[in-house]
Design a protein around this motif. Structure first.
Motif, short mmCIF file in Angstrom:
data_model
loop_
_atom_site.label_atom_id
_atom_site.label_comp_id
_atom_site.label_asym_id
_atom_site.label_seq_id
_atom_site.Cartn_x
_atom_site.Cartn_y
_atom_site.Cartn_z
N GLY A 183 0.80 -1.22 0.00
CA GLY A 183 0.00 0.00 0.00
C GLY A 183 0.83 1.27 0.00
O GLY A 183 0.29 2.34 0.26
N ASN A 184 2.11 1.15 -0.30
CA ASN A 184 3.00 2.30 -0.21
C ASN A 184 3.60 2.63 -1.57
O ASN A 184 3.47 1.87 -2.52
CB ASN A 184 4.13 1.98 0.78
N MET A 185 4.26 3.76 -1.66
CA MET A 185 4.98 4.15 -2.86
C MET A 185 6.08 5.11 -2.44
O MET A 185 5.91 5.90 -1.50
CB MET A 185 4.00 4.82 -3.85
N SER A 186 7.22 5.03 -3.12
CA SER A 186 8.34 5.92 -2.81
C SER A 186 9.24 5.97 -4.03
O SER A 186 9.09 5.17 -4.95
CB SER A 186 9.12 5.40 -1.59
N HIS A 187 10.15 6.93 -4.05
CA HIS A 187 11.12 6.95 -5.17
C HIS A 187 12.53 6.89 -4.63
O HIS A 187 12.75 7.03 -3.41
CB HIS A 187 10.90 8.17 -6.06
N ASN A 219 10.51 4.60 -9.18
CA ASN A 219 9.67 4.44 -7.99
C ASN A 219 9.63 2.98 -7.55
O ASN A 219 9.70 2.08 -8.36
CB ASN A 219 8.22 4.85 -8.30
N ASP A 222 3.89 -0.99 -5.29
CA ASP A 222 3.23 -1.89 -4.36
C ASP A 222 2.79 -3.16 -5.09
O ASP A 222 1.62 -3.50 -5.15
CB ASP A 222 2.00 -1.17 -3.80
#
Lengths: 325, 325, 325, 325
Positions: A183-187, A219, A222
């Motif tokens: 359920g997450n996202m990041s770069h 990125n 998920d």
């Protein structure tokens, strides 16, 4: 039957090679090398391979195999090749990033060819040593090669691509910990990802006049598999001509398909395919490119390269059912 | 304002306490003890707490705080309490499993009360030392207490419960690695989970004649939070009477709701609630019980216990918005 | 206590208002209007609200309430307001996009103020009618306002933002069907998303000389909640000055935090916070902005606006526990 | 090459047949019937099939094909067969539940054989009409057949099984809506699932003295593919004998593997395999059974049946790469 060995067979790209090779009509896995699991059954680590006819993990290599795949951490392939010798006839395919750049491609008398078949098929067929492309690099290059071919890379290219968690490998890490990732996202490595080197090298190979930068934000997504990339650049060319350029470039390619429809990631998962959507938006051409990071982005492409080197059907062992859902 | 300290404040239950306590009207976090991160800002580890008024992580305890929460690995609380002393007025709430069983509840002159408010509210109000229940144990007990109360536990109870990945904590592990866990399901400790001890102890506390076994299969689910439990046992009682038993047992409880509708996990996530569905299926009563493993299953329940011990409103700081989606 | 009514109370933003308002210290839900579910208990549709003191869904409005929230499909608010009248003192907050643009802001003698508190706080305090911003628009504007304030928007801004599935609402659709959406990613309305209008309007409000385009690719992500946005533009200013600009702009804001750390989506989920990371990458400033699409991107921000209009504490009812995991 | 037709080719089991058949060495898709999409390219609905050599969707059937697969909603197959006639040589495989029970197996002069190869291989080889088993039924039967074979089903069997969202099909529904399903879990049809009929029928076929009930709770899981089932029953037999019974029963089966290791769902995803773990826990035998609901649970098993009927290699077209991650 050709014999193959896998170095680093317990990791993700190594095990994906095993999964693909057990169904390949022309090759047989001779050995699966693992410093961690030698002596154990492969199926004790990879339960999906229960019931398959495979040797146990070993810490010995057979130097006479026809093909060796190196599935080691980036930077470890040189070290390994310095410590183990293979026969003169043994072809070597490195899935790491040790030999991808021309400056790094000569090592101990071996010259590594960059193994993107859609760019270098003829050279690959005659090569003994292959540097298999990176996963992001594959998705990005395949969507830009037709632009380079036509001299259309004159402006900055803006790339945003999201990868699944298998891209970070089998090693445990905080950013691959399920409570964090789900359920997450990041770069990460924005504008400085190491694949930019091989991407620019390939584009300049077919368009030495290419200008403009590639601005790339990678990125963490998920999901476990796949790369979903969008790319756009200014291009003052009629859409019909752009589309023709893509269709012509890929018309004989077994694994690359071009469409003008809006696409999503999942149709290519578990396959060796790259699907590219081409759209025009005002002054920009917008490309969407999707691959499975472990198949076309790694182990599937490595087998495609092997097939070419061994003069086999290019698609042998790579007619794979899509995950679809 | 009461002052509280948290031991093990960088882990999941410790940080969940911080998240809850920053909005609690009657308490203030005095210190957050972490052997790993002392000297660092809490928000450098827990980015959701950026902007909150909290002290840095420390490796010192203030022995005069009103309440201490122990959020250590199971078995580590005794060790910690042996090495650090607190004032006579300091109340201690242990979130581990060191003191949950009566046989383990006396330690160094302290007697720990099992902190399930729906079972032991009066004792908790007078206690100085609380053993906070386990997460599975909470979901399972709350759905069985009304049966025990009525002497209806005469047959085996079949329990299947699935937990989110936060249940396994912040420590990296293969079964919490995202590529493994996502889209996957597995079970562990079938029929032998350590929470069976506290469950049976509580049920016997209110029905010493209870018979039948609890057969419990715990599963690892593909989500981060929550426990979804189904339980059934033979029960030859009219449904209206069964339902009344549940409604009566929980009619004054602020955090337990009873329904006859089919339920799912998400309505209780991020809350201190337990939602129980009661159905009759032929000879069986079928119960479905859902909680958030980190809130009602750990840190929220710990605060509920603290509220009771400090004679505060039981729901103080625990009126939480459900995640819902 | 102020009385409020919700129109469209069974949808996602409507039910999120209910979830927030049941814990708000200064207001009480007077009615929850639903054409689909009138006559039914709210908890029969939203199981997380079992046990809460709420009226049943109704198809009648009370025209005397202090505040009405419109949670209708985009374009439906005008229609509704044409058919139902409210008292002169009733404040109206529209969560749709009917009144966000200045050209649309006058309707039947009502003038709607664009409800982004960080931009228009003083106007909101005096307004009777609010057009609540869009979710993407909120995440994007909050990360660009400090640039506009300083006259630093002179080049194109490249925006890539991914939204959770709740952004598409409660209506069933192929792109929200779980077998399609899970593990997938896709984009839509590239370069033409309807929120571009309100974004550009706000930026020009504080920098009428703003130049450069906003090139925006919206993605559908594989999670239910949240917006993860990255944005970059050329900016030849020292990083310390850029960072100061952000810190100054937001230093008194209760819900916006600025950091130089790499961030991820989850720290803001279930909260009314926006977290913005500011980085310099060569010639570019790179911004990462995360919000919960249903809270700061919709219902939480609507309550923030209500608090301002009713002269309540701005954070009343909005001190929310982060989901964190 | 044998020619095949698919009725209901746009749904999940129909499209999974297409995915499998395009790589099958001995058959060719003659027509793909769809009342919704006739006239359109298959790849316009199933983007993963872009580039494959397939006919467009049609609303005509070729009555002379060698094999027809019926992929219609449950109960719709009789209706379809009443309205369309096929040649005498055409073999029919129904993936619905119309003909699975003996009482339903005779229809218009056709007698349908229950198509579980591990139970009925010889009958299937001689059959012209096959009722393909249900997905839950496949996972459950395969784990119980060895017990039935040995007369060991004398007590109740407790079954808990969780299915992915593709099990509910392509039709949009609230319980398959991503915001609901993601991170969620729920059960349905507890103790009354329609697959119990075929399961009991098969078990009695090899053990007419079987006693005890099957108590089955089906769950909706938070993943798209697969069935994870746990089953236990009392059994007072030495573990070595139990294990031998399983190993003997499945020793020549190409798609069923037995292990004593703890297993998870993902090793069988995207394959036609069933993996069964056998454990002894006190008085109970505990079985864990995993399949891909769309492959071994539907379309893969249908092709396995087709291979048997056409006297092809049983594994033809079904040597599939596991998803693994």
């Amino acid at each position: 039957m050709f014999s193959v060995g896998i170095i680093g067979a317990s990791g993700y790209t190594g095990s994906e090679l095993l999964r693909l090779l057990v169904n390949h009509p022309n090759v047989k896995v001779d050995f699966a090398y693992s410093k961690t699991f030698f002596g154990q059954a492969i199926s004790s680590v990879h339960q999906d391979l229960i019931g398959e006819d495979l040797p146990d993990f070993t810490n010995n290599v057979n130097p006479e195999v026809d093909v060796v795949f190196l599935c080691l951490g980036h930077g470890k392939s040189k070290e390994f090749l310095s410590s183990k010798a293979f026969s003169n006839k043994t072809k070597i395919i490195d899935l790491g990033n040790d030999f991808r750049l021309t400056d790094d491609s000569d090592f101990n008398g071996k010259t590594f060819v960059y193994g993107l078949p859609e760019l270098n098929r003829m050279k690959i067929k005659e090569a003994n040593f292959i540097a298999n492309p990176g996963c992001f690099a594959t998705a990005i290059q395949l969507s830009l090669l037709p632009l380079a071919k036509n001299g259309w890379l004159k402006s900055d290219v803006h790339v945003n691509a999201t990868t699944g968690s298998t891209g970070a490998g089998v090693s445990l890490s905080e950013t691959s910990h399920h409570p964090y990732r789900n359920g997450n996202m990041s770069h990460y490595k924005a504008f400085s990802h190491q694949h930019l080197g091989e991407i620019n090298q390939s584009l300049r190979q077919i368009d030495s006049e290419k200008s403009g930068e590639i601005l790339f934000i990678p990125n963490r997504g998920d999901f476990t598999r796949g790369i979903f990339a969008t790319l756009y650049t200014k291009l003052d060319v009629a859409f019909a001509d752009i589309l023709s350029a893509y269709e012509n470039f890929y018309k004989d390619e077994p694994f690359v398909n071009v469409t003008t429809e809006n696409i999503s990631l999942k149709p290519v998962l578990q396959t060796n395919n790259c699907l590219i959507s081409v759209e025009q938006k005002g002054d920009y051409v917008l490309l969407t490119s999707v691959i499975d990071n472990l198949v076309k982005g790694a182990s599937g492409q490595a087998i495609q390269n092997m097939n070419l080197m061994l003069n086999l059907e290019e698609t042998a062992g790579l007619r794979l059912k899509s995950a679809a859902f």
